[in-house]
Design a protein around this motif. Structure first.
Motif: not given
Ligand SMILES: [Zn+2]
Length: 212
Positions: A187, A184, A125-126
């Motif tokens: 995030c 994560c 996601c990052c």
């Molecule tokens: Zn993330």
């Protein structure tokens, strides 16, 4: 989250770091340089070890660890808990073979099955990377790299570096692998230090393991 190896019945102590986590007493850890060096610890001593990105230990009173702030922390133990390792899996180290070198050093000390846990790191996601990073990883991980990526901007991909670390363990014939979910580091609001989110001067997460 911090008890995944114990939950699998391994007689070891360990912890994956969060922002507010302390360090165990007598911890020893290497000076990390994003390489493939391994330091083997056989006795208590001052905290500082030499330059390495994997630390292996077979002394039951000496916790060993590595630090990260988005890279992948990998903790490994023999099934009997007598030999442990902490490995710093950044993209440079993974591309260069730090998991292979760390696991090889473990296997010099035990013939037992190895069990691994992959800790909190910047998730897909990052974690955006550019083509030179993908090229570096492609030499060792061509079989899985496409599946670990999805497109972002031109010349960039979102990368699941944990999947790369998982593949590195499998290449080293470590097949009992646990990946911690929902961890994560980068995030917004996540309870971890993250260079991606907070900049290079942020703190570091400590991940440690101690033989039983
Ligand atoms: Zn993330």
């Amino acid at each position: 989250m911090s008890e995944s190896l114990q939950a699998r019945g391994l007689p070891v102590s360990h912890g994956f770091g969060k922002r507010d986590a302390g360090a165990p007493k007598s911890l020893r850890r290497p000076h990390q340089v994003h390489g493939v060096g391994v330091v083997v610890v056989r006795e208590p001593g001052p905290e500082a070890l030499g330059e390495a990105d994997a630390v292996v230990c077979n002394h039951p009173q000496v916790p060993v660890g590595i630090v990260t702030a988005d890279c992948v922390p990998i903790l490994v133990a023999s099934r009997d808990g007598r030999v442990v390792a902490a490995i710093h899996g950044g993209w440079r180290g993974l591309a260069a073979g730090v998991v292979a070198s760390g696991v090889a050093a473990l296997r010099e000390l035990t013939e037992d099955e190895l069990v691994a846990a992959i800790g909190p790191h910047a998730g897909p996601c990052c974690y955006e990377v550019d083509t030179p990073v993908l090229d570096a990883l492609g030499e060792r991980f061509s079989a899985i790299l496409a599946a670990a990526c999805r497109p972002s901007r031109p010349g960039h991909m979102w990368l699941d570096l944990g999947q790369v670390a998982n593949a590195a363990l499998e290449q080293a014939e470590v097949t009992a692998i646990e990946r911690l979910p929902d961890a994560c580091t980068a995030c917004p609001g996540a309870p971890f230090f993250s260079v991606r989110r907070d900049g290079a001067e942020t703190g570091r997460l400590l991940h440690w393991i101690q033989a039983g």
